[in-house]
Structures are given as structure tokens and as C-alpha cells.
Motif scaffolding. Structure first.
Motif, PDB file in Angstrom:
ATOM      1  N   GLY A  11      -9.484  -6.452  15.499  1.00  0.00           N
ATOM      2  CA  GLY A  11      -9.081  -5.720  14.302  1.00  0.00           C
ATOM      3  C   GLY A  11      -9.588  -4.289  14.327  1.00  0.00           C
ATOM      4  N   ARG A  49      -2.665  -9.673  19.822  1.00  0.00           N
ATOM      5  CA  ARG A  49      -3.110 -10.570  18.749  1.00  0.00           C
ATOM      6  C   ARG A  49      -4.080 -11.616  19.294  1.00  0.00           C
ATOM      7  NH1 ARG A  49       1.772 -13.219  17.286  1.00  0.00           N
ATOM      8  NH2 ARG A  49       1.133 -14.926  18.670  1.00  0.00           N
ATOM      9  N   LEU A  81     -15.265 -10.424  14.486  1.00  0.00           N
ATOM     10  CA  LEU A  81     -14.006 -10.725  13.785  1.00  0.00           C
ATOM     11  C   LEU A  81     -13.848  -9.759  12.618  1.00  0.00           C
ATOM     12  CD1 LEU A  81     -14.194 -14.639  13.736  1.00  0.00           C
ATOM     13  CD2 LEU A  81     -12.845 -13.188  15.285  1.00  0.00           C
ATOM     14  N   LEU A 137     -11.311  -8.870  10.828  1.00  0.00           N
ATOM     15  CA  LEU A 137      -9.948  -9.200  10.408  1.00  0.00           C
ATOM     16  C   LEU A 137      -9.630  -8.595   9.050  1.00  0.00           C
ATOM     17  CD1 LEU A 137     -10.276 -13.006  11.185  1.00  0.00           C
ATOM     18  CD2 LEU A 137      -9.359 -11.261  12.721  1.00  0.00           C
ATOM     19  N   ALA A 147      -4.631 -11.689   7.492  1.00  0.00           N
ATOM     20  CA  ALA A 147      -4.522 -12.353   8.801  1.00  0.00           C
ATOM     21  C   ALA A 147      -4.483 -13.870   8.628  1.00  0.00           C
ATOM     22  CB  ALA A 147      -5.678 -11.931   9.693  1.00  0.00           C
ATOM     23  N   THR A 197      -4.351 -16.213  11.675  1.00  0.00           N
ATOM     24  CA  THR A 197      -5.648 -16.227  12.366  1.00  0.00           C
ATOM     25  C   THR A 197      -6.657 -17.085  11.614  1.00  0.00           C
ATOM     26  OG1 THR A 197      -5.178 -13.980  13.127  1.00  0.00           O
ATOM     27  CG2 THR A 197      -7.423 -14.761  13.384  1.00  0.00           C
ATOM     28  N   GLY A 247     -11.545  -9.163   5.537  1.00  0.00           N
ATOM     29  CA  GLY A 247     -10.834 -10.397   5.820  1.00  0.00           C
ATOM     30  C   GLY A 247     -11.731 -11.612   5.870  1.00  0.00           C
ATOM     31  N   CYS A 248     -12.948 -11.434   6.357  1.00  0.00           N
ATOM     32  CA  CYS A 248     -13.891 -12.551   6.455  1.00  0.00           C
ATOM     33  C   CYS A 248     -14.702 -12.738   5.179  1.00  0.00           C
ATOM     34  CB  CYS A 248     -14.826 -12.348   7.649  1.00  0.00           C
ATOM     35  SG  CYS A 248     -13.969 -12.467   9.237  1.00  0.00           S
TER      36      CYS A 248
END
Length: 540
Positions: A103, A231, A264, A266, A270, A273, A506-507
Motif C-alpha cells: 500500500g 496486488r 500492511l 492497507l 481493501a 485483502t 485500513g488496519c
């Protein structure tokens, strides 16, 4: 030589200038302008409490040529040292394979930047395109072409924040100077200096793109590598440790990348994922909010906030909160002065929107999300990913309502639960990137959220004159306010699988450009503090 920090310097916006600022600063601390060796603006804010009398309020740092007589004043501090961010010290544990970052949004960008500056030559993979090609793809989509699920408003170089208002303020603490470092880094790579001291700094999508490109080139010059259109499809684990990842590129080629350190970074969209990672990593559902976006003429907001629509003042922002009769919060989110509502979809047959502004914020329209936290039992099911399916359901409803066009409705019609037939009579031009259509959007969200939004708009109208105007326009759907999940990590920022560092928005550890970038810096610090860069091999 002396240093002086002077606060609460008020200047009428109509006569604001550097000359006026220095004159008032000198008068306050009883020195002459000729005594000044150098100066730096530390903070600038707007005081509109007594509108239409509007003032800028400054804090300034001055270095004098010689020692000066000190005076006692609550707004003056002598010889205060400015907080300066320091790069982390390199650790001693061996790291034989280069770090891989998944990312290239704000989190991945600043994690890569710090690692590169410290000599770790990271490899970054990004599923979307580089900024120039991504911008062309997004513009084509807004003009009616097919969505590219791999490169869009959510995915690509710079992350989702690239197509946003570009706000650079955050509520997180900054005792280590990371936030100021982020602002100064953006300034170094192309942004105006005012972002380093404005109380509500704003970079704009156009300037942010150039900053990110310049930072990318610096990372590459320091030995980093960025692979776009790549990806993350799988991770490989042995004995509780990551040993590599499997990637997929636009030519449908798969590649195994050997690594024992995976960040990660992200984005919150996502989703595919997250489903893959759920087989390997512990996650939990996270509270998030959904709602609609509301557009007003910018001059209405300016009059409400400043008591004047003087073009010498910047387009006025707002931040509003309300607690409904059901005791549920409703609040403005990602407010865009002088901005656009944009189609921010990333999945076929699903529709989501966001707000975006350019640096000059001169579209003539203000927009903001009005969102409410979903009730805990709305996204039913015990699965940790149930929140994602709830988001998807809302986005499918929205897409189907107007065959993929953004559904929009006048506020008066939303209140009365009737379809809007036309926007010809609203008295201003809607600023929307992407096709839109008049509709009745009451069927998309649960009744309690619709009811709470109406309550909130009426309440906000008492706080900000004109907010509840009949011809304000609501658009659907604001469903990507934050990540609906959190990937668990320990106090050292690692997941239960050794070598994997969940990071950023994202996480589940950030919300917005600044906090995501700061989290990326924290991850880089943890890596640098632990590992030496002397044993790294770069085998492609």
C-alpha cells in the motif's frame, strides 16, 4: 542572541500582512524590527466569535540578533526550544531480506520514506496505478467510462486521501514531533509553507499529487522500489513467521516475493485483502459510521461562519455534532469547503461517495458527510467481516437506485419523503464529479439514521444560519468513513504472526492523512530500532 515565542497576536483580516504581524509582535515584546535576525510563524488561526469582526490569531517564533531585555507577559516565552523530529536509531538484530510495504497511501508513503532515509531500501507494492495514470483513469470514470476496480478513488498511489479535501489536521498527540515533521516534509516536496502553521492545514488534491510524486522519486533515489499495478494475493507463513508474499499484476502474472518483514499499509477499502488476511491474522469488528453527504452554496456557509462573504477570507469550514433523541451521535465528517462530491466507488455494481477539494477551494459549493454510528446489531452475524457485508449492501442499494449514478435529493424532499424531480430551481450549481440523478434516497439507510440526520440538520441550522435551507442537497452514500475492522497488533506493532506489521487506516489504527502517515512513521521507527540494515540483500 535570544529566542522569543509570542502568542495571541490578533490582526484584522482586512489588514493582514507579514509587515503587520512583525510590527505587532515587536510592540508586544518591546523590541525593534531591526533587532530581529529571523522569524518563523508557528500557528495561524481564525477568530470569528464576534462576526462580522474576523481576526487572524498568530503565534510567532523570533530569533534576535542580540540578547534583549525580558518582560513578564502571559503570551511571551523566552528561549523555548522548538520540537524537532529525529530519525530513529538503527538497531542490531539481523534483517537479511528487505522490508516489503503493501500500500502506497499516506501510511505506506511515510513508512517507506523513513525506512529509505535510514538505509533500508524498502520494496513497496501498490495495487493501483501511479498518480498520473490513476488520475486519468479516475477522470474517465467520472465522465462515464467503466470503473477500474484496481485503480480508482480508493486504490492507487497516494491512497484514498489523494482524492479528498487534503485536510492535514488530526486530534492525535504529537510529543515526538511526528505531525510537524509530516507537514514540513510535504512543504519540502512542494506544498505551500502555510500548511506548517495553519491551525486547519489544507493541501488540496492537486498539490498533494505533486508532493507524493516528488516523495516517490526521493524514495527511489535512496534505493527504494515501487511496483504499481501489483496486488497482494497471499502471504506465506512458517513456524509463526512470515516468509514471503504472493503478488498479482495487471498482466495476470503471479510472483513470490521473499521477505521476513511485511508492513500492511492497507486502505479502508481493501475488502478482498481483508478476506484473505482473515485466514491468517486475528481481527476484530470496529465501530464505524455511515450516512449521506450534504451540499450548500459556499456563500451560505461563509455568512453563517464569518458574518461576511468577503473573498479575502478563505472558504469557511465547519465541524458540527448532535446527539439525537435516541441518544445516537450524528456528526459532520470530511467537510470540504469550496469542494466537490465525488463518486468514490471501488467495486462493480456498488456505489460510494466522498468529498474532494482543490487547493484554491473555489468551486462555490461546500459539502460534508453527515454520518451516524451504526447500531451494534445492524451488521448482523458473528463473523468479523460482517461490517464489510453491511457496507456492501448499502452500496448495492445506492447503485441500483439510479443505475450507477449518484442519487441526490433536495433536503425539503428528503424531509417529506418524496422524490426530487429536478435541481433546476435550487439557485446554484451542484459541484459533483461523476454522473448524478434526482431521486428519493430515504430507502437506502435505516429509518433511525434518516430520522437522526433530519434532527441534526434542523439543530445545525440553529447553530449555523442557513444550514437547514430547503434547497440544500443530500447525496448517497457515505459508507467509507473508516475501516470496519482492526487487525490486532501488540505493543511492538507486530501481529501474532512475527514479521507482519498491521498499520494505518485500513488496519484500524488511523483516520485521515495525518494520523495514517504518523502511524506509518511509528512502524518505520519500530523496524529501524529493532533491525540493522547492514545484512540486507537486494535480489530483485
Amino acid at each position: 542572541m535570544s529566542s522569543i515565542t509570542i502568542s495571541n497576536i490578533k490582526i484584522d483580516y482586512k489588514v493582514d500582512s507579514i509587515e503587520m504581524l512583525l510590527s505587532k509582535a515587536c510592540k508586544k515584546c518591546k523590541i525593534k524590527k531591526s533587532d530581529i535576525d529571523s522569524f518563523k510563524i508557528l500557528k495561524k488561526s481564525i477568530d470569528a466569535r464576534h462576526k462580522p469582526d474576523v481576526f487572524y490569531v498568530y503565534q510567532i517564533f523570533i530569533n534576535t540578533k542580540n540578547k534583549v531585555k525580558k518582560i513578564k507577559h502571559k503570551d511571551i516565552i523566552y528561549d523555548k526550544k522548538l520540537k524537532i523530529y529525529k530519525l530513529p536509531k538503527v538497531g542490531s538484530e539481523s534483517l537479511s531480506k528487505r522490508p516489503v510495504i503493501v500500500g502506497f497511501g499516506p501510511c505506506g508513503l511515510f513508512c517507506a520514506y523513513i525506512l529509505a532515509k535510514c538505509g533500508y531500501k524498502p520494496l513497496i507494492i501498490e495495487r493501483g496505478e501511479d498518480i498520473d495514470n490513476r488520475s486519468k483513469t479516475v477522470e474517465s470514470f467520472w465522465n462515464g467510462d467503466k470503473l477500474n476496480p484496481e485503480s480508482n478513488v480508493q486504490f492507487g498511489e497516494g491512497g484514498a486521501g489523494t482524492f479528498s479535501d487534503g485536510k492535514l489536521n488530526t486530534g492525535v498527540s504529537d510529543k515526538f514531533g511526528r505531525l510537524q515533521y509530516i507537514l514540513e516534509t510535504f512543504h519540502e516536496y512542494g506544498a505551500d509553507e502555510n500548511i506548517t502553521y495553519d491551525s486547519k492545514p489544507h493541501i488540496g488534491t492537486d498539490v498533494l499529487k505533486e508532493c507524493i510524486k516528488n516523495m516517490r522519486e526521493e524514495i527511489k533515489s535512496l534505493g527504494g522500489e515501487i511496483r504499481f499495478n501489483t496486488r497482494l494475493d497471499d502471504i506465506k507463513i512458517e513456524d509463526g513467521k512470515v516468509i514471503g508474499i504472493v503478488t498479482h499484476n495487471k498482466d495476470n502474472d503471479k510472483e513470490f516475493i521473499d521477505t521476513n518483514l511485511l508492513v500492511l499499509a492497507l486502505g479502508h477499502s481493501a475488502r478482498d485483502t481483508f478476506y484473505m488476511l482473515n485466514d491468517y491474522l486475528k481481527m476484530e469488528r470496529k465501530t464505524y459510521a455511515v450516512g449521506l453527504r450534504i451540499i450548500h452554496p459556499q456563500n451560505v456557509i461563509n455568512m453563517g461562519q464569518y458574518g461576511t462573504d468577503d473573498e479575502r477570507l478563505e472558504s469557511a469550514p465547519y465541524k458540527l455534532t448532535y446527539k439525537s433523541e435516541d441518544d445516537i451521535p450524528v456528526f459532520s465528517f470530511c467537510m470540504c469547503p469550496g469542494g466537490y462530491v465525488v463518486n468514490a466507488s471501488s467495486e462493480d455494481n456498488r456505489l460510494a461517495i466522498n468529498g474532494m477539494s482543490y487547493k484554491d477551494r473555489n468551486s462555490g459549493c461546500a459539502n460534508s458527510a453527515l454520518v451516524s454510528h451504526i447500531e451494534t446489531d445492524v451488521a448482523k452475524g458473528s463473523d468479523v467481516l460482517a461490517n464489510i457485508e453491511y457496507q456492501r449492501g448499502l452500496e448495492e442499494k445506492t447503485y441500483n437506485l439510479c443505475d450507477g449514478k449518484i442519487p441526490a435529493q433536495k433536503y425539503i424532499d428528503f424531509k417529506n419523503d418524496v422524490k426530487t424531480e429536478s435541481f433546476a430551481d435550487i439557485g446554484y450549481e451542484l459541484k459533483v464529479k461523476g454522473e448524478y440523478e434526482p431521486a428519493n434516497i430515504r430507502s437506502i439507510l435505516p429509518d433511525y439514521i434518516n430520522k437522526n440526520i433530519i434532527e441534526a440538520v434542523e439543530y445545525f441550522g440553529n447553530k449555523l444560519s442557513g444550514f437547514n435551507m430547503d434547497n440544500a442537497v443530500l447525496l448517497a452514500i457515505e459508507s467509507r468513513t473508516s475501516s470496519p475492522i482492526r487487525i490486532l497488533r501488540n505493543e511492538n506493532f507486530e501481529s501474532e504472526v512475527k514479521g507482519i506489521y498491521p498499520a494505518g487506516e485500513g488496519c484500524g489504527y488511523a483516520g485521515g492523512i495525518m494520523s495514517a502517515a504518523a502511524d506509518g512513521i511509528k512502524i518505520a521507527e519500530a523496524i529501524v530500532n529493532k533491525f540493522t540494515n547492514e545484512d540486507l540483500r537486494y535480489d530483485g
